[in-house]
Design an enzyme around this catalytic site. Structure first.
Site, PDB file in Angstrom:
ATOM      1  N   SER A 151     -26.836  16.575  26.660  1.00 17.12           N
ATOM      2  CA  SER A 151     -27.874  17.243  27.451  1.00 17.12           C
ATOM      3  C   SER A 151     -28.574  16.219  28.362  1.00 17.12           C
ATOM      4  CB  SER A 151     -28.845  17.950  26.506  1.00 17.12           C
ATOM      5  OG  SER A 151     -29.635  18.865  27.222  1.00 17.12           O
ATOM      6  N   ASP A 233     -23.991  28.535  25.489  1.00 15.88           N
ATOM      7  CA  ASP A 233     -25.164  27.651  25.578  1.00 15.88           C
ATOM      8  C   ASP A 233     -26.203  28.292  26.493  1.00 15.88           C
ATOM      9  OD1 ASP A 233     -26.947  25.643  26.471  1.00 15.88           O
ATOM     10  OD2 ASP A 233     -25.446  24.074  26.170  1.00 15.88           O
ATOM     11  N   HIS A 270     -25.707  24.934  22.384  1.00 16.86           N
ATOM     12  CA  HIS A 270     -26.263  23.626  22.771  1.00 16.86           C
ATOM     13  C   HIS A 270     -26.554  22.731  21.563  1.00 16.86           C
ATOM     14  CE1 HIS A 270     -27.888  21.444  26.259  1.00 16.86           C
ATOM     15  NE2 HIS A 270     -28.922  21.065  25.535  1.00 16.86           N
TER      16      HIS A 270
END
Lengths: 292, 292
Positions: A151, A233, A270
């Site tokens: 991320s 996600d 995620h």
């Protein structure tokens, strides 16, 4: 810059050690990091793979939840887990939001005077941590570094790697990322971070801190990039990650699937459950280059 | 007893789902658990392995940090992670200590009236969770159950397994444990827990909730037990775990290394770094019996 050992855990035949030191890059604040040394580090220097964590994380998330240590032990590679920001700078508002300030350093060097003394995670990761490892005499071969992240940390890994290639430094042999923020000048997280940390805001970030913008300038330099993201996600769905933009820019300048591989993973989200699923894959990808 | 899905994460080709339901065993309180279903559960019922976590933990620790999901996916085995106690019973003092009350249910049924309405983790794990899984139509083959755990959860796994064998029920095909509390009537944690939860205190616990006492009564029943503990474990050094007592009792009644295997792991501690190192080993151990 002397290192203080905070804790140590035997794992997979090697050792995970948490260190603390006074970080000049972070304005003299204490900084923590975790270092995993595989068993073979007892008999010689080993390559090193940096893992940059995402928003709200610390040096612990990747070490505890990534399922990286087993494959790294098997490959004989060290892992270094930095923190994600300075801690306790005392800047007004730095603890107000989860996506800015503490836990959200974005792996840049701040130019806004309000943050410039402390928020220098770029220097911390690329220069200070390698230096402190070398000066402590730890058994790491710093000519063999690679980097990966998740991320915000995927953004960090990609931009640190591409910047180093563009400068001709080649600090990292390969890069990989899980659900990276791939085009931060075009997404809310990136705009907020750059608007806050950089005097020139998003414009200042474009040439330095945006993986899609960086790769668009390239085309000749050999690259070794692996990216995984999940189609389930929510941050991907909300347009925070934009991996397609990065992929298009890479293909537009001529990088093929061998050099820039972006994989869409059906139904994954995620979380670290996604990361751990493909963690061994990423470690083995880096081992190809770190041990070449 | 209807199940509410709180979250779902794809992992290793399968799915980890967090459920909530009103638990009769826990006095009507909400109870959470995590269930990992491997990909092959889509095409038929799969065996199930229960993981009991240690003091202060929830249903998340093992799922996030144990490195169990990958090997379970490979073996085609479901994993169920219960919580470690009722939550929010509102009993005076239940949140005062980390080793008693909330987060410390010790996998028993309380007989002290103060706790007897809510602190019934034994029934919750052995009866209620299998029932609710069956009634929800989840693709689990309840004739193929095994159990493992860590520390207090190792105590739970061993005592639930041995009690079921002693009763001739054979609910579990195999048991394993990381750093289990192996002789709780002889250690501070166990004395405190039994003194609080049981009307008859430690005396009441001896025949029901002490793995060393239980195995000392056996000798003829075939057993499948694997235990790992680390020599660098501070709780081991402080005498909270006492795995040697369990091993001696097992050998005294004639169980050999094939049936009761207790491994001392040099330098490992009490953490999930230790657990994750040997997690795959334990999953494969259980797979031998679950898939036989």
């Amino acid at each position: 810059m002397s290192l203080q050992k905070l804790s140590s855990n035997k794992a997979f035949g090697g050792e995970l050690v948490k260190y603390k030191f006074k970080s000049a890059a972070l304005g003299g604040l204490d900084a923590n990091f975790n270092l995993f040394l595989p068993a073979n580090a007892a008999s010689g220097k080993v390559p090193i793979l940096f893992y940059l964590s995402g928003l709200t994380c610390t040096e612990d998330n990747g070490a505890q939840k990534g399922s990286f240590l087993g494959p790294a032990a098997q490959e004989g590679i060290a892992l270094l887990f930095p923190d994600t920001s300075p801690r306790g700078a005392g800047i007004e508002g730095e603890d107000d939001d989860w996506d800015f300030g503490t836990g959200a350093g974005f792996y840049l060097n701040a130019t806004n005077p309000k943050y410039a003394k402390h928020y220098n995670m770029l220097t911390h990761v690329t220069l200070e941590l390698p230096e402190i490892i070398a000066s402590a005499g730890l058994p790491i071969d710093l000519t063999r570094q690679s980097i990966f992240g998740h991320s915000m940390g995927g953004h960090g890994a990609l931009t640190l790697y591409l910047s180093s290639v563009l400068k001709g430094v080649k600090q990292y042999r390969s890069v990989s990322a899980f659900s990276p923020i791939s085009n931060p000048t075009q997404c809310p997280w990136g705009k907020k971070a750059f608007g806050g940390y950089l005097q020139g805001g998003v414009d200042e970030a474009r040439d330095k801190y945006d993986a899609t913008e960086l790769i668009a300038k390239m085309g000749k330099e050999p690259l070794h990039i692996l990216i995984d993201y999940g189609t389930g996600d929510n941050f991907y769905k909300q347009g925070q990650l934009l991996p397609e933009n990065f992929l298009k820019a890479a293909r537009d300048v001529g990088y093929d699937e061998v050099q820039v591989r972006v994989r869409s993973q059906e139904g994954y989200d995620h979380s670290y459950y996604f990361i751990s699923t493909f963690g061994a894959d990423h470690i083995h990808f880096h081992a190809n280059f770190l041990k070449a």
